[in-house]
Motif scaffolding. Structure first.
Motif, PDB file in Angstrom:
ATOM      1  N   GLN A 164      -1.076  -4.404  -2.707  1.00  0.00           N
ATOM      2  CA  GLN A 164      -0.634  -3.414  -1.739  1.00  0.00           C
ATOM      3  C   GLN A 164      -1.654  -2.274  -1.702  1.00  0.00           C
ATOM      4  OE1 GLN A 164       2.300  -4.750  -0.238  1.00  0.00           O
ATOM      5  NE2 GLN A 164       1.413  -6.234  -1.680  1.00  0.00           N
ATOM      6  N   TRP A 198      -6.042  -8.173   6.476  1.00  0.00           N
ATOM      7  CA  TRP A 198      -5.649  -7.153   5.490  1.00  0.00           C
ATOM      8  C   TRP A 198      -6.881  -6.554   4.820  1.00  0.00           C
ATOM      9  CZ3 TRP A 198      -1.263  -4.718   5.302  1.00  0.00           C
ATOM     10  CH2 TRP A 198      -0.861  -4.028   4.164  1.00  0.00           C
ATOM     11  N   GLY A 218       2.020   2.310   3.418  1.00  0.00           N
ATOM     12  CA  GLY A 218       2.236   0.935   3.848  1.00  0.00           C
ATOM     13  C   GLY A 218       3.485   0.352   3.223  1.00  0.00           C
ATOM     14  N   LYS A 245       0.816  -1.089   7.615  1.00  0.00           N
ATOM     15  CA  LYS A 245      -0.044  -0.055   7.026  1.00  0.00           C
ATOM     16  C   LYS A 245      -0.343   1.029   8.064  1.00  0.00           C
ATOM     17  CE  LYS A 245      -3.239  -1.333   4.153  1.00  0.00           C
ATOM     18  NZ  LYS A 245      -4.456  -1.969   3.596  1.00  0.00           N
TER      19      LYS A 245
END
Length: 315
Positions: A164, A198, A218, A245
């Motif tokens: 993350q 990502w 996010g 995000k």
């Protein structure tokens, strides 16, 4: 007479040696460091094979009760790193099923019912460091076992252990980089997505943090798709449907923001990132949560993701 002495001596030594063999973290393991649920974590970072219950016996009472050995079908992480001074400063607050975990440099909100993160937040500041990435993933000894995944091993099925909060944005601190590999910060991410769309959001942050300090928020959209929940048995966690995000830069009239909802699928490649752009207003409707930005920013949806500046050092 000599035989009697030998026999009696052996009789006294047998229970002593048996007791030593059943002492958790004995010998080269260096003694007990701490508990992770019922398990003893040794000072060398390994998990003791003792059948004693750490939660009952740890703290000086060597008469810890015996518990049945876990069946092979119950996955357990093999190693946990020794707790450092910085890790001791980690704070965990609980509000119902949600744990707010403040690590060095970032915060993760963990849903105990999901054994996984629901939200993360950090400030990406000017790049002043180049600390190396930590090479091991681990369960967090400060988080209750029932609130986190049951294993730190690789997922498989073409899924990465997806961050993350990425290590590279915290490379001025070795402890912060290490904390990003803690499993509360990790979830199953499709390999193409983790290394594609990502990753590109992470590269945008890496470049723009040298222009402005950034606020990055996010989270996870868990969804309800049981067809890709491959890791319930091995890790105790479902596979999220998507990740979101937001990057916020500037203040006042100069505030700018960009947001994405990235599906957790193989199609989420770098070239497709712009397809996943949303306005803050749209994102708030999906996640049912308010993002603290200026009102005029909430309605903006860029036509394209922020461009990587020429000459940006993404390392």
């Amino acid at each position: 007479m000599n035989k009697s002495i030998i026999f009696l001596t052996a009789l006294f030594l047998i229970p002593l040696s048996a007791q030593a063999a059943n002492t958790p973290c004995s010998g080269k393991k260096g003694g007990i460091s701490h508990c992770n649920g019922t398990k003893f974590i040794c000072n060398d970072g390994s998990i003791s094979r003792s059948k004693k219950d750490c939660s009952v016996g740890f703290g000086g009472d060597t008469s810890a009760q015996e518990v049945p050995e876990q069946p092979e079908s119950a996955p357990v992480a093999e190693k946990a790193p020794p707790i450092s001074a910085a890790a001791q400063s980690e704070t965990v607050k609980k509000n119902g099923n949600i744990l707010e975990i403040s690590y060095p440099g970032f915060t993760v909100w963990l849903d105990c019912s999901k054994r996984g993160a629901v939200k993360f937040r950090y400030n990406a500041q000017h790049d002043t460091g180049d600390a190396k990435r930590y090479d091991q993933f681990f369960l967090d000894p400060n988080v209750p076992p029932e609130c986190q995944q049951t294993s730190a091993e690789p997922y498989g099925h073409n899924y990465d252990r997806g961050h993350q909060v990425p290590a590279n944005h915290l490379d001025s601190s070795k402890e912060a980089i290490k904390a990003t590999n803690s499993m509360p910060n990790i979830l199953p991410q499709a390999k193409n997505m983790n290394r594609g769309a990502w990753l590109l959001t992470e590269e945008i942050i890496e470049c723009y943090r040298d222009i402005d300090e950034l606020l990055v928020i996010g989270g996870v959209i868990w969804g309800n798709n049981p067809t890709d929940d491959y890791f319930l048995h091995s890790h105790g966690v479902e596979t999220p449907d998507a990740f979101w995000k937001v990057i916020i830069r500037g203040t006042g009239q100069d505030e700018r923001a960009i947001a994405w909802i990235v599906p957790n699928t193989p199609e989420a490649t770098r070239k497709n990132l712009d397809r996943y752009l949303v306005s803050i207003e749209e994102l708030e409707r999906v996640i049912k949560e308010k993002i603290q930005t200026a009102d005029y920013v909430k309605h903006d949806k860029p036509s394209a993701s922020w461009m990587i500046p020429v000459g940006c050092n993404k390392s």
